[in-house]
Structure formats: C-alpha cells, structure tokens
Scaffold this motif. Sequence first.
Motif, PDB file in Angstrom:
ATOM      1  N   GLN A  89       0.269   2.460  19.561  1.00 47.08           N
ATOM      2  CA  GLN A  89       0.733   1.842  18.307  1.00 47.08           C
ATOM      3  C   GLN A  89       1.700   2.901  17.712  1.00 47.08           C
ATOM      4  OE1 GLN A  89       0.861  -1.283  16.693  1.00 47.08           O
ATOM      5  NE2 GLN A  89       2.302  -0.231  15.696  1.00 47.08           N
ATOM      6  N   LEU A  90       2.942   3.089  17.760  1.00 48.17           N
ATOM      7  CA  LEU A  90       3.860   3.940  17.120  1.00 48.17           C
ATOM      8  C   LEU A  90       4.268   3.428  16.010  1.00 48.17           C
ATOM      9  CD1 LEU A  90       5.465   5.203  20.513  1.00 48.17           C
ATOM     10  CD2 LEU A  90       3.530   6.062  19.512  1.00 48.17           C
ATOM     11  N   LEU A  91       5.797   3.735  15.722  1.00 46.02           N
ATOM     12  CA  LEU A  91       5.924   3.484  14.257  1.00 46.02           C
ATOM     13  C   LEU A  91       6.508   2.132  14.390  1.00 46.02           C
ATOM     14  CD1 LEU A  91       8.015   6.693  13.161  1.00 46.02           C
ATOM     15  CD2 LEU A  91       5.846   5.606  12.130  1.00 46.02           C
ATOM     16  N   GLY A  92       6.672   1.202  15.420  1.00 44.46           N
ATOM     17  CA  GLY A  92       7.112  -0.056  15.504  1.00 44.46           C
ATOM     18  C   GLY A  92       5.951  -1.049  14.589  1.00 44.46           C
ATOM     19  N   LYS A  93       6.375  -2.241  14.770  1.00 47.08           N
ATOM     20  CA  LYS A  93       5.716  -3.356  14.502  1.00 47.08           C
ATOM     21  C   LYS A  93       4.621  -3.582  15.431  1.00 47.08           C
ATOM     22  CE  LYS A  93       6.221  -7.861  12.297  1.00 47.08           C
ATOM     23  NZ  LYS A  93       7.029  -8.815  11.897  1.00 47.08           N
ATOM     24  N   PRO A 338       2.446   7.482   9.401  1.00 50.01           N
ATOM     25  CA  PRO A 338       1.159   7.454   9.159  1.00 50.01           C
ATOM     26  C   PRO A 338       0.396   8.513   9.962  1.00 50.01           C
ATOM     27  CG  PRO A 338       1.916   5.499  10.581  1.00 50.01           C
ATOM     28  CD  PRO A 338       3.089   6.617  10.159  1.00 50.01           C
ATOM     29  N   GLU A 421      12.058  -0.579  -6.681  1.00 55.64           N
ATOM     30  CA  GLU A 421      12.086  -0.364  -5.157  1.00 55.64           C
ATOM     31  C   GLU A 421      13.220  -1.409  -4.641  1.00 55.64           C
ATOM     32  OE1 GLU A 421       8.112  -1.520  -4.710  1.00 55.64           O
ATOM     33  OE2 GLU A 421       7.526   0.780  -4.199  1.00 55.64           O
ATOM     34  N   GLU A 428      13.920  -6.199   3.529  1.00 58.33           N
ATOM     35  CA  GLU A 428      12.956  -7.175   3.607  1.00 58.33           C
ATOM     36  C   GLU A 428      13.830  -8.555   3.569  1.00 58.33           C
ATOM     37  OE1 GLU A 428       9.597  -7.322   1.030  1.00 58.33           O
ATOM     38  OE2 GLU A 428       9.225  -9.514   1.567  1.00 58.33           O
TER      39      GLU A 428
ATOM     40  N   ARG B 117      -5.789   1.839   9.359  1.00 60.20           N
ATOM     41  CA  ARG B 117      -5.209   2.452  10.099  1.00 60.20           C
ATOM     42  C   ARG B 117      -4.423   4.031   9.298  1.00 60.20           C
ATOM     43  NH1 ARG B 117      -1.556  -0.868  12.974  1.00 60.20           N
ATOM     44  NH2 ARG B 117      -3.040  -0.837  14.883  1.00 60.20           N
ATOM     45  N   TYR B 118      -4.009   3.269   8.200  1.00 60.09           N
ATOM     46  CA  TYR B 118      -3.666   4.636   7.232  1.00 60.09           C
ATOM     47  C   TYR B 118      -3.428   4.084   6.060  1.00 60.09           C
ATOM     48  CZ  TYR B 118       1.010   1.684   7.955  1.00 60.09           C
ATOM     49  OH  TYR B 118       1.760   0.897   7.647  1.00 60.09           O
ATOM     50  N   LYS B 121       1.380   3.236   0.997  1.00 58.57           N
ATOM     51  CA  LYS B 121       1.775   3.673  -0.299  1.00 58.57           C
ATOM     52  C   LYS B 121       3.219   3.012  -0.451  1.00 58.57           C
ATOM     53  CE  LYS B 121      -0.717   7.948  -1.008  1.00 58.57           C
ATOM     54  NZ  LYS B 121      -0.771   9.042  -0.149  1.00 58.57           N
ATOM     55  N   GLY B 122       3.836   2.250   0.436  1.00 58.30           N
ATOM     56  CA  GLY B 122       5.052   1.734   0.503  1.00 58.30           C
ATOM     57  C   GLY B 122       5.495   0.481  -0.674  1.00 58.30           C
ATOM     58  N   PRO B 123       6.403  -0.274  -0.401  1.00 56.36           N
ATOM     59  CA  PRO B 123       6.841  -1.369  -1.290  1.00 56.36           C
ATOM     60  C   PRO B 123       5.516  -2.485  -0.847  1.00 56.36           C
ATOM     61  CG  PRO B 123       8.570  -0.773  -0.097  1.00 56.36           C
ATOM     62  CD  PRO B 123       7.361  -0.084   0.436  1.00 56.36           C
ATOM     63  N   LYS B 124       4.983  -3.031  -2.110  1.00 60.20           N
ATOM     64  CA  LYS B 124       3.655  -3.791  -2.189  1.00 60.20           C
ATOM     65  C   LYS B 124       3.948  -5.294  -1.265  1.00 60.20           C
ATOM     66  CE  LYS B 124       0.598  -0.772  -3.664  1.00 60.20           C
ATOM     67  NZ  LYS B 124       1.165   0.204  -2.623  1.00 60.20           N
ATOM     68  N   THR B 125       4.580  -5.449  -0.225  1.00 58.07           N
ATOM     69  CA  THR B 125       4.603  -6.648   0.319  1.00 58.07           C
ATOM     70  C   THR B 125       4.405  -6.705   1.506  1.00 58.07           C
ATOM     71  OG1 THR B 125       6.883  -6.386   1.309  1.00 58.07           O
ATOM     72  CG2 THR B 125       7.240  -7.118  -1.134  1.00 58.07           C
ATOM     73  N   MET B 128       6.894  -5.683   4.554  1.00 57.26           N
ATOM     74  CA  MET B 128       7.308  -4.356   4.692  1.00 57.26           C
ATOM     75  C   MET B 128       6.206  -3.681   5.336  1.00 57.26           C
ATOM     76  SD  MET B 128      10.321  -3.916   3.779  1.00 57.26           S
ATOM     77  CE  MET B 128      10.754  -2.495   3.695  1.00 57.26           C
ATOM     78  N   VAL B 130       3.580  -4.589   7.260  1.00 60.44           N
ATOM     79  CA  VAL B 130       3.448  -4.741   8.864  1.00 60.44           C
ATOM     80  C   VAL B 130       4.433  -4.205   9.763  1.00 60.44           C
ATOM     81  CG1 VAL B 130       2.095  -6.775   8.553  1.00 60.44           C
ATOM     82  CG2 VAL B 130       4.506  -6.982   8.946  1.00 60.44           C
ATOM     83  N   LEU B 132       5.705  -1.226   9.245  1.00 63.22           N
ATOM     84  CA  LEU B 132       5.434   0.128   9.502  1.00 63.22           C
ATOM     85  C   LEU B 132       4.273   0.352  10.231  1.00 63.22           C
ATOM     86  CD1 LEU B 132       5.974   3.340   8.926  1.00 63.22           C
ATOM     87  CD2 LEU B 132       4.348   3.004   7.135  1.00 63.22           C
ATOM     88  N   SER B 133       4.464   0.865  11.571  1.00 66.29           N
ATOM     89  CA  SER B 133       3.502   1.285  12.569  1.00 66.29           C
ATOM     90  C   SER B 133       2.339   0.142  12.576  1.00 66.29           C
ATOM     91  CB  SER B 133       2.864   2.681  11.944  1.00 66.29           C
ATOM     92  OG  SER B 133       2.117   3.019  12.957  1.00 66.29           O
TER      93      SER B 133
END
Lengths: 438, 265
Positions: A89-93, A338, A421, A428, B117-118, B121-125, B128, B130, B132-133
């Motif tokens: 599991q790297l930075l991707g989905k 992360p 934001e 998104e 996993r971590y 702290k990003g946007p609360k949706t 976004m 899922v 990230l990593s």
Amino acid sequence: MRLSFKGGIHPLRERHEGKNASKGQPIRAYIPQSVCIPMDMHIGAPSAPVVAKGDRVKMGQVIATAVGGIGIPVHASVSGEVVAVSQKQLLGKNPSTCVEIRNDLQDEWTELTPLGEAETAPAERIIQAVRDAGICGMGGACFPTHAKMSLPEGKSVDTVILNGAECETFLTSDHRLMLEEPGRVVDGLRLIMRAMKVSRGFIAVEENKMDAVKAMQEAARGREGVSVVVLKTKYPQGGEKQLIEAVTGRQVPSGGLPMDAHVNVFNVGTAAAVADAVILGRPLVSRVTTVTGCVKEPANLLLRIGTPVQEAIDAAGGCSEEPGKVFLGGSMTGIAMPDTSMPMTKANNGIVVMGQKEAVVAPPTPCIRCARCLAACPIRLNPQRLKELCDQQDYAKAKKEHVMDCIVCGACSYVCPAKLELSPAFKEAKDKITARRI
Amino acid sequence: MDYAAILKAVAALGGLGILFGLVLSFADKKFAVPVDERFTLVREAVAGANCGACGYAGCDAYAQAVVKGEADISLCTPGGQATLDALAAIMQKESAVAEVQVARVLCQGETGVVKPRYDYKGPKTCHMAVSLSGGPNLCNWSCVGLGDCVRVCRFDAMRIENGIVVIDENKCTACGMCVLECPRSVLRLLPKAARVTVRCRNEARPKEAREACSKACIACKLCEKACAYDAIHVNNNVARIDPAKCTLCGECVKVCPMKCIEQLP
C-alpha cells in the motif's frame, strides 16, 4: 519585462519561496542499501514484473515490461538480488506491485546501447529509445514521455518548451540540474526537437534563478533553434498552460491539450533523462530530489528510484525537529505522506519536512466574498462560486462553470482568508464528474 | 374639478386591460399545449422527494416518462407499494408486490474495531480520504466514517456514530443515492426481509484481514458448514448470504468466531 500569465500568486515571498536553504547545495549522490520499485509510477497501465524473488539483477536491467500503448518499462536502479515481488500500500488508492532489490553496492551496469550524439542520433529511433528507457514526465505528472512525443494524426507542434520554472515552493532540484549540467539539458531538448521535427525550442526559467539562466544561455549558444527565456517569479508559472501563455502568448483551449496550442512542454529533468537515454543508452534509474524543510542539512540528492523516503531524509542529516508533515513534492502541490518508509518514484522532485507548528491547518470559516481567489486563479475561474456548487453537490452546474479546467494548483486555497478547502473540493468534483460521466 | 381627465385615464387603462384580456384568452385557446391528464395524477402519486432514485432528473421528468410509457412504473422506491399501486391504476398496468429494500452498511469498523493506518488531517470527505494511501483505516474495504453518504441522504436516514455510518431503517427509502456516493461500496441495497447479513467486505487474505480489524471476515467457512440451507458461501475470502435461500435460522451468526455476521430483530 519578464514573461508571465494573468493571475497567480507569489507564495512565501518574504522567505524567497523557501528555496534559500537548499539552492546553494551541489547535487550529491546517495546510494541506498535497498530499493523498493513500484510498477505504477507512471500514468497508464502498471508495468508487468519479469523478475522473481532470488533473481540477480544488474543496474539498468528491465525488471518489468511495458503494458499497453502508453506504458513504459521499469528498470533496476541498483545491482543486486531481488528479495521480494509483492503488493504494498503506497500513496495510491489501491496497493501497488513492488519489486524490492537488495543493493550489492557493485553498481554494475547492464549492457547499454547508445544511439548516438545529440545532433547525429537517428531521429526516427529517438522516441523508441525514450520509451525503452522508461522515461516519464519528471516534473511531477509522470506522463510517459514517448507518448507525449508521438503526436496523434492531425495534430501538429511547432514549439517545444523546457520547463525550468520550478515555481513550486522549497524545491531546487531543477535549479541545481540546470546550473550543474546545462549541457545535458540542452542535448535533451535538441533530441526532443529533432524527434518531433520542431525547429523552435525554449528553455523557460524563473527570474529567481538568474545563475541557472546564465548557465543555460552559455550551453545553448550556437545550438540550432534553442533560446532561453526568463519568466516572472510567480506560482503556478510552471503549470503547462500558464507556461505556454507566458512564453508564446497562446492559450490552450478549454478541455484541450498543449498540442492544441501547437506546443509541447517537457520538464528540464525529463530532457536530461532523454539525453542520458540516447547518448549514453542509460535508462532512468535515478533523479535529483531536493530534501529540505526541517532537516539538519538541506540537500539536493541524486537518488535511485525506489529509495525509501526516510533514508533520503536521513541522508540530509535527519529531521531537526519532530516532523508534523512530510510532503512528497513541494508545499503547494505535494502530498503529505502517511508513512516515510514508502519509496520515492520517478516523479518525486522534492521531499519537504514540515515542523509540527507549521503543519497545523486552521479550521475553515464561512466565505466572506473577498474575491481574492478570483484574482489568484490562473485559469480565471470563479473558485468561490464553484465551491458553493461543490458543497451543494451540484456537479452538473459546476461542470458548466468549467471546474474541469481547474489545474488544482491550490492558489485559491493559499490566498483564502477564510481558510476554505477550495482546491481539494475541485479535485473531488473533477474525480466525480469523470467517474460518473456527468 | 375636471372629471374628464380621470374618465379618460380610466377608459384608456380599462380599455387596454380588456384588449389584453381578450388577446390572452385567445392565445390560451389557440396555443394551448395538450397535457396528458394522467401526468398530473402520476405527478401527485409519486413520492415527490426529487431524490433521483428512478434515474430521472426529478419527479416531473419521471412522471412524464411514465406517461409516455418510457419508464417502468416500479422505479419510485421512496413511494413504495402505495405509489406502485397508484401508478398501476393510472396507467392501467398490473401492479406487482414491491420488494421493500433498505440500504445496509456492510462494515462494522467502528473506532477501535478497525485499526488506523494513519491520522487523516485532510479535507473531511470520504472521497478525499480514501484516495490518500488507501484511506485512514488499515482495511481497504472499511467505512471511513466521514459522511459522504450522510450528505446526499434526502430522508435524514443516516448518521455517523463512533466513526461509522448508521442507517435508520424506518426512514430509509432505498433511493440508492448513498450507494452511488460511497467510494468504498460499503453500502448496499438489500431486501428489508433479509435480516441476517455478513457485515464485512474485506477480501484480503485472512491473516491481513484479522490484523486490520477485529470484526473482519477471515474466510474460516464455519458459517458455510453450519448452514443447512446452502445459503452462505465464502468467495474471494469473504462470506456472502443469498437472501433467497436464507431462512433466518441464525446458525451462522452463532458459529462466527469474528462476530461479523449480524442478525437484526
């Protein structure tokens, strides 16, 4: 007058864009003990591994072959033994397939087949050589370079721009590359120009790097069709569309690609990699990465692809304080990691460590309609209106107001006094519009 | 006092009024758009939530499609049986028994159950988070609990509790908007009568699944052996129940060592 585009911002102006710490540091090589090379570093289908656990590989040997039309192969960045081919599991989905290689520190190259010198290499074979070398856009997007160089039927390009703007905060890797190895960069540009049959090439550099401008002008003297242009220091000057507007005065149409404005843009690092691939026959196994921020000795490191980020931070003397966030890339467009045990890839031009105080994000408050975001948007969108639509989940209307043209540069979020934001909401929206075919 | 001026004004304005009235009444007859009288009836019979469950742009669009015969009469799930019967009567079609569905959460990954996993702290949706990593939870199939589904629910049927979404069955109309929204496909529309569900979708290998979550399906197949009706099967490392075969006997619930099968009252 310096060339520029309309809109944009100047982040960290009072701190010289955060670049002072590392811009005086010469590039130095760092050799990792082991590397973990992901198969999906580039845009397009992930490459298919052709090595197994226990295999011995030489540096530059193909460890995964290209899949699909725009796919590229992946090469071993060190010589040694393959210790694992596994899902991580790297930075991707989703998890990525990775090949882990233990370095035997011999740096034994596999057999290399150079194509020829910059002005004499057969032009029709350059694109294939670039593909075989596994080169993808090294400015961050990682789009396979050979695919960008081969134009579809009916499209034409009359100008190639090398992007040396490096408008992203903190990063100095392109700066050092242009300063220390301008010859390679110009050779790469000439090769790209010859392969694409283009007679006009620009190397565009922001004015906060006048020493690099001088070095590039020196190297470009007497080379056919190559000129160096100086840009205003502004973010996102290095955005493809902004750069084209600044250098040629042309605009990429909404929803179009640079080739629709008859221009192609490549990063200076990509050009250097193209030069290595053709002149030396070397595939892409290492790249210059800036390691800066809260580290003891900010540096520009020549890192092997797949070096763990933590090792790179340690090579820069380690963190000088408890890190709050570690960015892969600069602070504007970088991704907060992360886990720093993940490897760096072909696109990672920087690692920025932020202290805990700096990394705190203020909570968003309601929009006060100051319209600063409108002035900052380099695409001239209306971010505050788009944010409203995104909050209402009215993506059809957001698309009508051109959210798909947003380049997610983050300029609007940066200037927003309400700390909304904005650009994440647009990212998104873009994802959802694409996924749902709205 | 000069009454003539007043009379003139009244006559002029009154005359204009009469003239426009005549023109309008003529236009009303001449350019009238024939409206199928069934449209009004259909429009009144559907739920009127403009939720989009039918796949049309809103209740008006759906009603028009029904009247034209382009759309099936069973698509208005929020209206339920009453709407189906009413539409069948208006359109003179046969009414069927609508299968009552509800959205179910196929995850029990509350805070403390699924391992982090971590620290996100990003946007609360959820979308976004899922991207990230693989998301802030160690399980790539888990509910992220940031409420993308809650924001699209028009019936106030969802809420976030303890880091996971909870559905109010009585309010859920099975419009399916949350199912479309969920980036992890944690939500599913299932028959309301299917009271036994496997609340896990973790397709990872059993060892990894167990490491990630204390209520994950570990593909031990005890449920498969316990089921006398051939209703539960393990595929891709996760158990699934066939609602058509399940008799709600609850044997699988008793044997599950991970407590990932749930029987609702």
